[in-house]
Design an enzyme around this catalytic site. Structure first.
Site, PDB file in Angstrom:
ATOM      1  N   ASP A 228      35.241  20.828  48.775  1.00 60.48           N
ATOM      2  CA  ASP A 228      35.054  20.425  47.528  1.00 60.48           C
ATOM      3  C   ASP A 228      33.145  20.395  47.651  1.00 60.48           C
ATOM      4  O   ASP A 228      32.201  19.940  48.821  1.00 60.48           O
ATOM      5  CB  ASP A 228      35.789  18.446  47.333  1.00 60.48           C
ATOM      6  N   GLU A 295      34.039  25.924  46.209  1.00 61.83           N
ATOM      7  CA  GLU A 295      33.612  24.941  44.832  1.00 61.83           C
ATOM      8  C   GLU A 295      32.378  24.614  44.924  1.00 61.83           C
ATOM      9  O   GLU A 295      31.676  23.677  45.583  1.00 61.83           O
ATOM     10  CB  GLU A 295      34.748  23.872  44.781  1.00 61.83           C
TER      11      GLU A 295
END
Length: 520
Positions: A228, A295
Site C-alpha cells: 500500500d 500501489e
C-alpha cells in the site's frame, strides 16, 4: 435489465488459431493471467451479526468466487487496528483484528482457498503504523531501538507555545502532515491520517521488521502481498519546503508539488530487497510463486521502475498496479482516448513483464458511477479480454453504484469527514464501500444486524447477485462469461492490436503469433 447498447462502445474481435478454440492452456506461473478479485472485508459478508464483514464471511463465499471463475483474491487490511482509517492504521501486523476474527480464522481461509485452487493476497501497509502500535509508543518515549523508527522533527523556531511545523508538507487527508507530541516534544510526520505516523525507512531496523512480517504470513499460507501507498515511503532527508502548486488552499494536499514526499528513488531499493526476501522463501520452501504488487498513483515511467532496476539486474514487484482505466478514462472518453491510453501502456511495458488492469477499487468511484451503468458490461468485457491480469473490486460484477447520497451522520471515512459537511459527499470513499448486495432480503443478505457499519445501498432489491444469477441477461452473467474467455490460449498468450473505428467504437483483436498474417 442489461443495457446491451453498451456494446456499441467496444468491439472485440478474437482470432483463435488451429486447435485453440475451446481449449484451456494451463500456465505454470499462476499469477500472470489471473482474475484478481479485491475483497473489502468490512463490507463483504458478516457471519456474527455485528454489522461488519469478517474473515469467516470470506471463507463462506469462496465457492461463489470459484464458481464465478475468480483465481485469486486480495483482502483489504484485516490486522489489529483502532480502525481510524479502517485497518490501514495497523497496531499489530502479526494479529488479526478481533473485529474480523482470529489468526486461526485466517489460516482456515488459506486452507479452504487452497482446496479450491484459489490464492489469497494480503494487504501490506509499510508506510506507516497506528499511533497505538508498540513501536510508536516506545519511539515517542525515546526508547531504543525504537527511537528512530518514525520520522521525527523538533520543528522550526518561531512558535509562541511550541516550535512551528517543520515545513509546508500536507497530509493526503487534508491539513498539515505534522503532529506535535507533548510526550517527546517533537513533531511526527503523518502523510495520511493523524493517527498514522510515517515510518523511517532510513533506519535499517524498520526494513528488518517488515522482512519478518512477510516471512510470518508466507509461512502461514499467504500467496502474495499488495504493498500500500508505496511511493510515500521516503521523504527528503533535509525536510525542505515543497514548491507551491495551487495557493488557493494552503491546507489541501494539492497545495504543493510533492517533490520531497513522493516517488523518492530510495523506495525502489526497498521493494527490490523485499522481492528477494519473498523469492528466497519460495526457493527454500519449494512453494508456488508468491507475488508482490505495488500501489502508487504516479507517472508511467515511475511505475515501470517498480518492475525492475533500469539495468534489469534487480527484480522488484511482480507488477505495479496500472490505474489508467481508473484515472485517465471515464464515461466521457472517446474510442480514440481508449486506444491511445491502452496502446501507450502496452507499448511502453518493459520487455518480458506482465501487465495488469485495475478497473475499480475501494478508493475510487465504482465503474457504474464512473463510466455510467449502461457501460458496465462493456467495461467488464474489456477488462477480461485485455492482456495480463484483470483486477476487479467486489460488487463491480453486478454493477453496484456509489451511494453518494449517504448522510453526513452516516459518513465515517476520514478523507471525507476532514473536509466537513459541505464537501464530504465528493471527497468521501464511503459511497463505494457500502455492503455487498447478495440478495433482496434484509440488509441485502450482508448481515442480520439492525445497523450495518455503513448503510446498505437503498435500492439493493433492484440490483443484487441473486436476482442477476436467476436472470437470463444480467451484469453478472456477462461478467462470468467474459471470465471464461480467459481460459482460451489466445487470451493468455495472444498479441493485441486495436483500432478506433469511430468516435464511439473501440475495437481490438487478440491473436496468436502464428496467425499474424491473417490479421487485418
Amino acid at each position: 435489465m442489461v443495457e446491451w447498447r453498451s456494446l456499441l462502445l467496444f468491439c472485440s474481435v478474437w482470432c483463435l488459431g488451429p486447435g485453440t478454440s475451446g481449449q484451456a492452456h494451463p500456465d505454470t506461473e499462476w499469477w500472470k493471467t489471473v482474475v484478481l478479485y479485491q475483497i473489502y472485508p468490512r463490507s463483504f459478508y458478516d457471519t456474527d451479526g455485528n454489522g461488519v464483514g469478517d474473515i469467516r464471511g470470506v471463507t463462506a463465499k469462496l465457492p461463489y468466487l470459484k464458481d464465478t471463475g475468480i483465481d485469486a483474491t486480495w483482502l483489504s487490511p484485516i490486522f489489529k487496528s483502532p480502525q481510524r482509517d479502517f485497518g490501514y492504521d495497523v497496531s499489530d501486523f502479526l494479529e488479526v483484528d478481533p473485529l474480523f476474527g482470529t489468526n486461526d480464522d485466517l489460516e482456515e481461509l488459506f486452507a479452504e482457498a487452497r482446496k479450491l485452487g484459489l490464492k489469497i493476497v494480503l494487504d501490506f501497509v509499510p508506510n506507516h503504523t497506528s499511533n497505538e502500535h508498540w513501536w510508536f509508543k516506545q519511539s515517542e518515549l525515546g526508547v531504543e531501538p525504537y527511537r528512530d523508527y518514525y520520522v521525527w522533527h523538533p520543528g522550526r523556531p518561531g512558535g509562541q507555545t511550541r516550535p512551528d511545523v517543520p515545513n509546508n508538507w500536507n497530509s493526503v487527508f487534508y491539513g498539515s502532515a505534522w503532529e506535535w507530541s507533548e510526550i517527546r516534544q517533537e513533531y511526527y510526520l503523518h502523510q495520511f491520517e493523524v493517527g498514522q505516523p510515517d515510518l523511517n525507512y532510513r533506519n535499517g531496523k524498520v526494513i528488518e521488521e517488515f522482512d519478518s512480517i512477510l516471512r510470518f504470513w508466507m509461512e502461514r499460507g499467504a500467496s502474495g502481498f499488495r504493498v500500500d501507498a508505496v511511493n510515500h515511503m521516503f521523504e527528503d532527508a533535509l525536510f525542505r519546503d515543497e514548491p507551491i502548486n495551487d495557493p488557493s488552499d494552503p491546507l489541501s494536499y494539492g497545495y504543493t508539488h510533492h517533490i520531497y514526499t513522493n516517488n523518492l528513488l530510495e523506495t525502489y531499493d526497498v521493494i527490490g530487497h523485499w522481492r528477494k526476501v519473498i523469492d528466497d522463501f519460495v526457493e527454500q520452501n519449494g512453494s508456488d510463486t508468491i507475488i508482490m504488487l505495488t500501489e502508487a498513483y504516479t507517472s508511467m515511467d515511475m511505475l515501470h521502475r517498480f518492475y525492475q532496476s533500469d539495468d534489469g539486474s534487480e527484480q522488484r514487484a511482480h507488477f505495479p498496479f496500472n490505474f489508467v482505466l481508473l484515472g485517465e478514462l471515464n464515461g466521457a472518453s472517446s474510442a480514440r482516448d481508449f486506444k491511445y491510453v491502452i496502446d501507450r501502456w502496452l507499448e511502453n511495458l518493459p520487455r518480458g513483464k506482465v501487465t495488469n488492469w485495475v478497473l475499480g477499487n475501494h478508493d475510487q468511484p465504482r465503474v457504474a458511477s464512473r463510466y455510467g451503468p449502461e457501460r458496465v458490461d462493456a467495461m467488464n468485457m474489456l477488462l477480461m479480454t485485455l492482456p495480463g491480469v484483470a483486477v476487479t473490486y467486489n460488487g463491480e460484477e453486478i454493477g453496484m453504484v456509489d451511494y453518494r447520497d449517504m448522510s453526513w451522520e452516516d459518513s465515517l471515512d476520514p478523507q471525507g469527514c476532514n473536509v466537513g459537511p459541505d464537501e464530504y459527499r465528493w471527497k468521501s470513499r464511503d459511497p463505494q464501500r457500502t455492503p455487498f448486495q447478495w440478495d433482496d432480503t434484509f440488509n441485502a443478505g450482508f448481515s442480520t444486524a439492525n445497523k450495518t457499519w455503513l448503510p446498505v445501498y437503498p435500492y439493493y432489491r433492484a440490483t443484487n447477485l441473486r436476482k442477476q444469477m436467476d436472470s437470463e441477461r444480467s451484469h453478472y452473467r456477462v461478467y462470468a462469461e467474459a471470465v471464461k474467455l480467459r481460459h482460451h490460449r489466445v487470451f493468455r498468450e495472444g498479441l493485441f492490436r486495436s483500432k478506433a473505428l469511430t468516435e464511439h467504437v473501440f475495437s481490438f483483436v487478440r491473436y496468436l503469433k502464428a496467425d499474424q498474417a491473417n490479421i487485418i
